[in-house]
Design a protein around this motif. Structure first.
Motif, PDB file in Angstrom:
ATOM      1  N   LEU B  51      24.526  55.666   1.085  1.00  0.00           N
ATOM      2  CA  LEU B  51      23.563  55.528   2.178  1.00  0.00           C
ATOM      3  C   LEU B  51      23.968  56.322   3.412  1.00  0.00           C
ATOM      4  CD1 LEU B  51      22.950  51.659   2.067  1.00  0.00           C
ATOM      5  CD2 LEU B  51      21.754  53.447   0.796  1.00  0.00           C
ATOM      6  N   LEU B  52      25.281  56.386   3.628  1.00  0.00           N
ATOM      7  CA  LEU B  52      25.745  56.842   4.942  1.00  0.00           C
ATOM      8  C   LEU B  52      27.148  57.384   4.827  1.00  0.00           C
ATOM      9  CD1 LEU B  52      25.596  56.653   8.159  1.00  0.00           C
ATOM     10  CD2 LEU B  52      26.387  54.297   7.892  1.00  0.00           C
ATOM     11  N   TYR B  53      27.421  58.476   5.522  1.00  0.00           N
ATOM     12  CA  TYR B  53      28.773  59.008   5.639  1.00  0.00           C
ATOM     13  C   TYR B  53      29.240  58.786   7.071  1.00  0.00           C
ATOM     14  CZ  TYR B  53      32.524  62.362   6.429  1.00  0.00           C
ATOM     15  OH  TYR B  53      33.709  62.956   6.797  1.00  0.00           O
ATOM     16  N   LEU B  54      30.344  58.062   7.220  1.00  0.00           N
ATOM     17  CA  LEU B  54      30.918  57.832   8.542  1.00  0.00           C
ATOM     18  C   LEU B  54      32.030  58.836   8.778  1.00  0.00           C
ATOM     19  CD1 LEU B  54      31.154  53.922   8.553  1.00  0.00           C
ATOM     20  CD2 LEU B  54      29.427  55.350   9.652  1.00  0.00           C
ATOM     21  N   GLN B  60      30.082  60.791  15.977  1.00  0.00           N
ATOM     22  CA  GLN B  60      28.714  61.223  16.260  1.00  0.00           C
ATOM     23  C   GLN B  60      28.193  62.171  15.187  1.00  0.00           C
ATOM     24  OE1 GLN B  60      31.163  61.098  18.590  1.00  0.00           O
ATOM     25  NE2 GLN B  60      30.353  59.224  19.467  1.00  0.00           N
ATOM     26  N   GLU B  61      29.099  62.677  14.362  1.00  0.00           N
ATOM     27  CA  GLU B  61      28.687  63.591  13.291  1.00  0.00           C
ATOM     28  C   GLU B  61      28.574  62.887  11.955  1.00  0.00           C
ATOM     29  OE1 GLU B  61      31.156  67.081  13.236  1.00  0.00           O
ATOM     30  OE2 GLU B  61      31.123  67.236  15.422  1.00  0.00           O
ATOM     31  N   SER B  62      28.422  61.593  11.990  1.00  0.00           N
ATOM     32  CA  SER B  62      28.167  60.856  10.752  1.00  0.00           C
ATOM     33  C   SER B  62      26.804  61.264  10.207  1.00  0.00           C
ATOM     34  CB  SER B  62      28.203  59.352  11.026  1.00  0.00           C
ATOM     35  OG  SER B  62      29.506  58.984  11.497  1.00  0.00           O
ATOM     36  N   GLU B  83      32.452  53.364  18.826  1.00  0.00           N
ATOM     37  CA  GLU B  83      32.029  54.755  19.050  1.00  0.00           C
ATOM     38  C   GLU B  83      30.715  55.069  18.343  1.00  0.00           C
ATOM     39  OE1 GLU B  83      35.199  57.470  18.173  1.00  0.00           O
ATOM     40  OE2 GLU B  83      36.696  56.164  19.074  1.00  0.00           O
ATOM     41  N   ALA B  84      30.438  54.360  17.286  1.00  0.00           N
ATOM     42  CA  ALA B  84      29.176  54.561  16.566  1.00  0.00           C
ATOM     43  C   ALA B  84      28.877  53.281  15.798  1.00  0.00           C
ATOM     44  CB  ALA B  84      29.261  55.745  15.612  1.00  0.00           C
ATOM     45  N   ALA B  85      27.601  52.995  15.620  1.00  0.00           N
ATOM     46  CA  ALA B  85      27.223  51.777  14.891  1.00  0.00           C
ATOM     47  C   ALA B  85      25.956  52.045  14.098  1.00  0.00           C
ATOM     48  CB  ALA B  85      27.008  50.617  15.859  1.00  0.00           C
ATOM     49  N   TYR B  86      25.924  51.461  12.896  1.00  0.00           N
ATOM     50  CA  TYR B  86      24.771  51.659  12.016  1.00  0.00           C
ATOM     51  C   TYR B  86      24.429  50.353  11.339  1.00  0.00           C
ATOM     52  CZ  TYR B  86      25.900  56.584  12.569  1.00  0.00           C
ATOM     53  OH  TYR B  86      26.162  57.829  13.085  1.00  0.00           O
ATOM     54  N   ALA B  98      30.546  49.587  12.119  1.00  0.00           N
ATOM     55  CA  ALA B  98      30.925  50.237  13.367  1.00  0.00           C
ATOM     56  C   ALA B  98      32.183  51.062  13.162  1.00  0.00           C
ATOM     57  CB  ALA B  98      31.171  49.187  14.453  1.00  0.00           C
ATOM     58  N   ILE B  99      32.307  52.112  13.990  1.00  0.00           N
ATOM     59  CA  ILE B  99      33.524  52.944  13.995  1.00  0.00           C
ATOM     60  C   ILE B  99      34.160  52.841  15.378  1.00  0.00           C
ATOM     61  CG2 ILE B  99      34.479  55.263  13.698  1.00  0.00           C
ATOM     62  CD1 ILE B  99      31.970  56.059  12.246  1.00  0.00           C
ATOM     63  N   SER B 100      35.474  52.652  15.366  1.00  0.00           N
ATOM     64  CA  SER B 100      36.222  52.706  16.618  1.00  0.00           C
ATOM     65  C   SER B 100      37.491  53.493  16.345  1.00  0.00           C
ATOM     66  CB  SER B 100      36.557  51.297  17.113  1.00  0.00           C
ATOM     67  OG  SER B 100      37.629  50.761  16.346  1.00  0.00           O
TER      68      SER B 100
END
Lengths: 354, 160
Positions: B51-54, B60-62, B83-86, B98-100
């Motif tokens: 579904l998603l590449y973190l 921000q470049e996920s 830093e990013a959340a999906y 989330a990524i931190s």
């Protein structure tokens, strides 16, 4: 014409040189080739987290063939689909969801028959304390654990008794007849493969690893059920295992299964009653207060390790370990509620000296 | 005289040989010196669908692969460290990743056990992130996925 032949030969030589450089510069340990940390498939057996990570699936320094990965992945996924009490799957007419929702006699696949057979053996081995018909009772407690600001509402004795009665009035029997397999379910009990699923899967995966002469592997089915072969990075070929509940504790294993039951991730502590409730519920009494907070079982058979870790978390030292130690299993029991939390350690448990 | 005759006869072949040798050498040097990807990331799978590449190096470049099932969220809603959340659609309930700086975390899930949420932020392949209730798992890629576990400072290969 001769010049063209020579040119072609030179070009071919160049390409071969380039290809060999590419091959030698890539390590057999690169993530894409070795798939050391591949999480191939994660499927639920009983509505709780199951992890599959196939690590070190290598054979004497070489990567295991991709069809071995495929075999392992598909076998694990297939087992999950039989034991999934939430979803039905195409190609499988009867699975745990079917038997949970319906009564009657159903023709089942051999794979599911084998899973159910083991579940009934586990019930016998543990004198009924591991019971796959205990789903109603288990869910009663799990649903009571508060989430996101909810308050704890302990199940009433009436609710507990009702769930136990539901379980006692239900039955599951198996039959093999003329090469076909049947399961007869009576009563309204929900199935729950909580104490069986992951270990059973690992038991099957071990057969696949042995059939494919795999030596180095670590198969992690959610930290609570682990199967290891040999560690290619260690001189003694063992894996060093840490215990999250016991600071500083380590033990070493190879060619063994590890079954762990712990209250850490699935529990509720009722402050007002100073009582810890776990996801492991005694099907005979309806009691969700575990005798231990951690039980670790080591042995050859991952399915039995899984069963016994749950059994002893539930009953603690009141259950007899000696019979199982004679079968080659070793145990570590821990209870952080006691002043001396180390409750039991088998003599041959491979704990490392700190 | 013989050498001169040889050169005259095979001049074209010799030129071709050295051109190919030069090209091969350049290619080899390029392969040996080309920077290998050291970026660390993680793919989020539901069943066998990514579904998603973190992107752990540059959150921000996920990359969202399944736009109908993944929604980018405002990270500021989840804390300064995020830093990013999906939000993704699992098999049964939504989940928020989330990524931190500390890694990847499942901030919320509708599963009954909350095992995935209890892991917190992690970058440890020894404790894989999975929500089997939702048929969701995380696969690490890049540098983080290529480290043998015995290289960890604790000397522990796996944690139970």
């Amino acid at each position: 014409m001769a010049r063209m032949k020579k040119s072609f030969s030179l070009l071919l030589f160049s390409l071969l040189v380039l290809a060999s450089c590419e091959g030698s510069s890539s390590s057999s340990l690169s993530s894409s080739e070795a798939k050391k940390y591949v999480v191939s498939t994660a499927h639920d057996y009983y509505s709780y987290a199951v992890t599959t990570s196939f690590q070190f699936l290598r054979e004497e320094g070489e990567v295991a063939p991709s069809d071995v990965y495929d075999e392992i992945t598909s076998d694990f996924a297939l087992g999950s689909r039989y034991m999934d009490t939430n979803l039905s799957y195409g190609g499988i007419q009867v699975n745990a969801k079917t038997l949970s929702e319906k009564e009657g006699t159903f023709e089942i696949d051999k794979a599911f028959y084998d899973i159910l057979s083991f579940a009934l053996e586990a019930e016998e081995m543990t004198d009924g304390y591991i019971d796959i018909l205990s789903g109603n009772l288990n869910w009663l407690w799990k649903d009571s654990f508060p989430k996101d600001g909810e308050t704890f509402s302990r199940p009433t004795e009436e609710e507990i008794s009702s769930s136990i009665l539901e379980m006692q009035e239900s039955s599951l029997t198996l039959e093999e007849k003329n090469g076909k397999y049947y399961a007869t379910k009576e009563g309204s009990a929900l199935l729950d493969f909580g104490a069986i699923g992951k270990g059973y899967a690992l038991m099957r995966l071990k057969e696949i690893c042995e059939d494919n002469q795999l030596t180095y592997y670590l198969i992690n089915a959610g930290s609570s059920s682990i199967l290891v072969g040999e560690n290619p990075y260690a001189e003694d070929r063992t894996f060093t295992v840490g215990v999250s509940d016991v600071e500083g504790m380590k033990f070493k294993v190879k060619n063994e299964a590890i079954g762990t039951s712990s209250v850490t991730n699935q529990h509720y502590f009722d402050v007002s009653a100073n009582t810890l409730y776990s996801h492991v519920v005694n099907p005979k009494t309806g009691n969700a207060v575990p005798a231990l907070t951690t039980a670790i079982v080591l042995g050859e058979n991952a399915a039995i390790c899984d069963v016994l870790s749950t059994y002893f978390l539930m009953l603690g030292e009141s259950a007899d370990v000696s019979a199982f130690e004679e079968m080659g299993y070793s145990f570590f029991f821990y209870d952080n509620r006691r002043s001396d939390p180390s409750v039991y350690l088998s003599e041959d448990f491979p704990i490392t000296e700190e | 005289m013989k050498a001169k005759a040889f050169l005259q006869k095979h001049l074209g072949d010799i030129i071709l040989f050295f051109v190919l040798l030069f090209a091969t050498t350049l290619g080899t040097i390029f392969l040996l010196l080309a920077p290998t990807s050291s970026a660390s990331g993680a793919n989020i799978f539901c069943d066998d669908v990514c579904l998603l590449y973190l992107n752990l190096s540059s959150p921000q470049e996920s990359v969202i692969y399944e736009e109908e099932r993944v929604k980018e969220l405002d990270p500021s809603l989840y804390g300064e460290e995020v830093e990013a959340a999906y939000e993704i659609e699992g098999a049964l309930t939504p989940m928020v990743f989330a990524i931190s700086q500390e890694g990847i975390a499942v901030l919320s899930s509708g599963c009954p056990s909350q095992y995935c949420v209890s892991l917190g932020y992690t970058l440890d392949p020894r404790k894989p992130i999975v929500c089997a209730y939702n048929h969701v798992h995380v696969e690490y890629v890049g540098e983080i996925a290529s480290l043998p576990p015995s290289s960890s400072s604790s000397g522990v290969d796996i944690i139970v």
